[in-house]
Design a protein around this motif. Sequence first.
Motif, PDB file in Angstrom:
ATOM      1  N   ASP A 126       0.853  -1.181   0.000  1.00 32.93           N
ATOM      2  CA  ASP A 126       0.000   0.000   0.000  1.00 32.93           C
ATOM      3  C   ASP A 126       0.891   1.233   0.000  1.00 32.93           C
ATOM      4  OD1 ASP A 126      -1.828   1.994   0.356  1.00 32.93           O
ATOM      5  OD2 ASP A 126      -2.443   1.367   2.378  1.00 32.93           O
ATOM      6  N   LEU A 127       0.816   2.049  -1.056  1.00 33.75           N
ATOM      7  CA  LEU A 127       1.655   3.239  -1.161  1.00 33.75           C
ATOM      8  C   LEU A 127       1.077   4.443  -0.424  1.00 33.75           C
ATOM      9  CD1 LEU A 127       2.889   3.067  -4.881  1.00 33.75           C
ATOM     10  CD2 LEU A 127       4.039   2.306  -2.787  1.00 33.75           C
ATOM     11  N   ARG A 128      -0.064   4.269   0.235  1.00 34.49           N
ATOM     12  CA  ARG A 128      -0.677   5.322   1.051  1.00 34.49           C
ATOM     13  C   ARG A 128      -0.984   6.578   0.227  1.00 34.49           C
ATOM     14  NH1 ARG A 128       3.707   4.951   6.002  1.00 34.49           N
ATOM     15  NH2 ARG A 128       3.421   2.735   6.462  1.00 34.49           N
ATOM     16  N   LEU A 129      -1.443   6.358  -0.988  1.00 29.54           N
ATOM     17  CA  LEU A 129      -1.788   7.477  -1.867  1.00 29.54           C
ATOM     18  C   LEU A 129      -3.288   7.684  -1.988  1.00 29.54           C
ATOM     19  CD1 LEU A 129       0.849   6.898  -4.687  1.00 29.54           C
ATOM     20  CD2 LEU A 129       0.805   8.759  -3.014  1.00 29.54           C
ATOM     21  N   ASN A 130      -4.068   6.912  -1.261  1.00 28.14           N
ATOM     22  CA  ASN A 130      -5.512   7.018  -1.366  1.00 28.14           C
ATOM     23  C   ASN A 130      -5.983   8.426  -0.984  1.00 28.14           C
ATOM     24  OD1 ASN A 130      -8.106   5.688  -1.830  1.00 28.14           O
ATOM     25  ND2 ASN A 130      -8.462   6.040   0.357  1.00 28.14           N
ATOM     26  N   GLY A 131      -6.714   9.065  -1.901  1.00 28.63           N
ATOM     27  CA  GLY A 131      -7.232  10.393  -1.655  1.00 28.63           C
ATOM     28  C   GLY A 131      -6.275  11.525  -1.946  1.00 28.63           C
ATOM     29  N   ARG A 132      -5.027  11.233  -2.236  1.00 29.67           N
ATOM     30  CA  ARG A 132      -4.070  12.295  -2.565  1.00 29.67           C
ATOM     31  C   ARG A 132      -4.410  12.886  -3.933  1.00 29.67           C
ATOM     32  NH1 ARG A 132       0.626  12.514   1.311  1.00 29.67           N
ATOM     33  NH2 ARG A 132      -0.074  10.981   2.845  1.00 29.67           N
ATOM     34  N   VAL A 133      -4.050  14.151  -4.107  1.00 28.38           N
ATOM     35  CA  VAL A 133      -4.337  14.850  -5.361  1.00 28.38           C
ATOM     36  C   VAL A 133      -3.026  15.024  -6.121  1.00 28.38           C
ATOM     37  CG1 VAL A 133      -5.253  16.932  -6.427  1.00 28.38           C
ATOM     38  CG2 VAL A 133      -6.251  16.072  -4.285  1.00 28.38           C
ATOM     39  N   ALA A 134      -3.011  14.573  -7.375  1.00 30.48           N
ATOM     40  CA  ALA A 134      -1.785  14.596  -8.170  1.00 30.48           C
ATOM     41  C   ALA A 134      -2.021  15.265  -9.512  1.00 30.48           C
ATOM     42  CB  ALA A 134      -1.272  13.164  -8.406  1.00 30.48           C
ATOM     43  N   VAL A 135      -1.025  16.008  -9.957  1.00 27.03           N
ATOM     44  CA  VAL A 135      -0.971  16.532 -11.322  1.00 27.03           C
ATOM     45  C   VAL A 135       0.130  15.789 -12.061  1.00 27.03           C
ATOM     46  CG1 VAL A 135      -0.221  18.513 -12.709  1.00 27.03           C
ATOM     47  CG2 VAL A 135      -1.924  18.828 -10.915  1.00 27.03           C
ATOM     48  N   VAL A 136      -0.185  15.322 -13.248  1.00 28.23           N
ATOM     49  CA  VAL A 136       0.795  14.638 -14.103  1.00 28.23           C
ATOM     50  C   VAL A 136       0.800  15.329 -15.455  1.00 28.23           C
ATOM     51  CG1 VAL A 136       1.510  12.464 -15.168  1.00 28.23           C
ATOM     52  CG2 VAL A 136       0.354  12.436 -12.931  1.00 28.23           C
ATOM     53  N   THR A 137       1.930  15.893 -15.848  1.00 28.36           N
ATOM     54  CA  THR A 137       2.016  16.519 -17.169  1.00 28.36           C
ATOM     55  C   THR A 137       2.436  15.480 -18.205  1.00 28.36           C
ATOM     56  OG1 THR A 137       4.341  17.211 -16.950  1.00 28.36           O
ATOM     57  CG2 THR A 137       2.645  18.720 -16.115  1.00 28.36           C
ATOM     58  N   GLY A 138       2.021  15.710 -19.447  1.00 27.30           N
ATOM     59  CA  GLY A 138       2.281  14.719 -20.488  1.00 27.30           C
ATOM     60  C   GLY A 138       1.623  13.394 -20.168  1.00 27.30           C
ATOM     61  N   GLY A 139       0.376  13.459 -19.692  1.00 30.54           N
ATOM     62  CA  GLY A 139      -0.263  12.284 -19.124  1.00 30.54           C
ATOM     63  C   GLY A 139      -1.102  11.447 -20.066  1.00 30.54           C
ATOM     64  N   SER A 140      -1.060  11.715 -21.361  1.00 28.17           N
ATOM     65  CA  SER A 140      -1.974  11.013 -22.266  1.00 28.17           C
ATOM     66  C   SER A 140      -1.371   9.778 -22.926  1.00 28.17           C
ATOM     67  CB  SER A 140      -2.473  11.971 -23.353  1.00 28.17           C
ATOM     68  OG  SER A 140      -1.400  12.385 -24.183  1.00 28.17           O
ATOM     69  N   LYS A 141      -0.061   9.592 -22.822  1.00 29.27           N
ATOM     70  CA  LYS A 141       0.561   8.432 -23.469  1.00 29.27           C
ATOM     71  C   LYS A 141       1.918   8.145 -22.831  1.00 29.27           C
ATOM     72  CE  LYS A 141       2.271  11.468 -27.158  1.00 29.27           C
ATOM     73  NZ  LYS A 141       2.242  11.770 -28.602  1.00 29.27           N
ATOM     74  N   GLY A 142       2.483   7.012 -23.187  1.00 26.12           N
ATOM     75  CA  GLY A 142       3.827   6.658 -22.746  1.00 26.12           C
ATOM     76  C   GLY A 142       3.980   6.612 -21.241  1.00 26.12           C
ATOM     77  N   ILE A 143       5.085   7.160 -20.744  1.00 25.25           N
ATOM     78  CA  ILE A 143       5.382   7.146 -19.313  1.00 25.25           C
ATOM     79  C   ILE A 143       4.298   7.883 -18.538  1.00 25.25           C
ATOM     80  CG2 ILE A 143       7.002   7.952 -17.555  1.00 25.25           C
ATOM     81  CD1 ILE A 143       9.249   7.515 -19.651  1.00 25.25           C
ATOM     82  N   GLY A 144       3.866   9.025 -19.044  1.00 21.77           N
ATOM     83  CA  GLY A 144       2.862   9.805 -18.334  1.00 21.77           C
ATOM     84  C   GLY A 144       1.565   9.058 -18.146  1.00 21.77           C
ATOM     85  N   LEU A 145       1.106   8.377 -19.180  1.00 22.52           N
ATOM     86  CA  LEU A 145      -0.125   7.588 -19.077  1.00 22.52           C
ATOM     87  C   LEU A 145       0.051   6.462 -18.057  1.00 22.52           C
ATOM     88  CD1 LEU A 145      -2.990   6.903 -20.055  1.00 22.52           C
ATOM     89  CD2 LEU A 145      -1.934   5.557 -21.893  1.00 22.52           C
TER      90      LEU A 145
END
Length: 268
Positions: free
Chosen positions: A2-21
């Motif tokens: 469990d990475l304890r990320l439940n409910g955390r808010v994240a922004v990911v740029t370049g998120g539509s493909k490859g590493i970002g996706l």
Amino acid sequence: MDLRLNGRVAVVTGGSKGIGLAVVRTLLEEGARVVAASRTRGPGLDALAGPGLVHVPVDLMDPGAPARVVERAVEEYGGLDVLVNNAGGPPPGVTLPRFGFLTPGDGDWREMFEFNLFSAVRAIRAALPHMIARGGGAIVNVSSGNARRPVPMNVDYSAAKAALNNLTKALSEEYGPQGIRVNCVSAGPTVTDWWTKEGGAADVIGAQAGAGRADVIEKIGPEMMQLTTGRLAEPQEIADAVALLVSPRSASTTGADFVVDSGFLKQF
């Protein structure tokens, strides 16, 4: 784990493909709420659609775009805990590799730094006040092994990623006392659109080597770059490292450069 990320808010740029996706998918699987930024949405993000995912269509070459993405995350989910600066590589409309120092001109250098460095600088500038208000956060900058192993190819790209690594270290020192961890993941050659698309890196190298795209990706490329594993990395392998670094499980890791490169950086 469990990475304890439940409910955390994240922004990911370049998120539509490859590493970002792959990062977006992994964070969603861990229970995070994710705002993905990219010029287009694409089928990969469509497949992940749900209440925990928002797509913001932006061109990160626009100086105002990173701040708009961060503000959207705050509007949708009430704050920000994680920023993954993944957008990078060839700027829109550019094909890499480019060979030799004299090949890129001033405009090429400016575009490369806009996309690979300044977009991250602007996103971090926008994110920091919100993270400080929450008592801390985690930033991961997706860099490249070429930042530490420059070659006479893509020199502008390597220089921009070296600057990103330096920025990561400086930010980790300044904002660590305020609970904000800043790390890099330096990816090696990875099976992404950069390599696989028509006219991409595999086709450029294949034209010189007299080989097809598949042969470049599966054999010629790994041999040329002396990859210890004998293969390019998969996007998920980079995403797993990113997810661990943004997790509270990595609470004592900051200012680090986490290398996932198939053995590309032998001498470092």
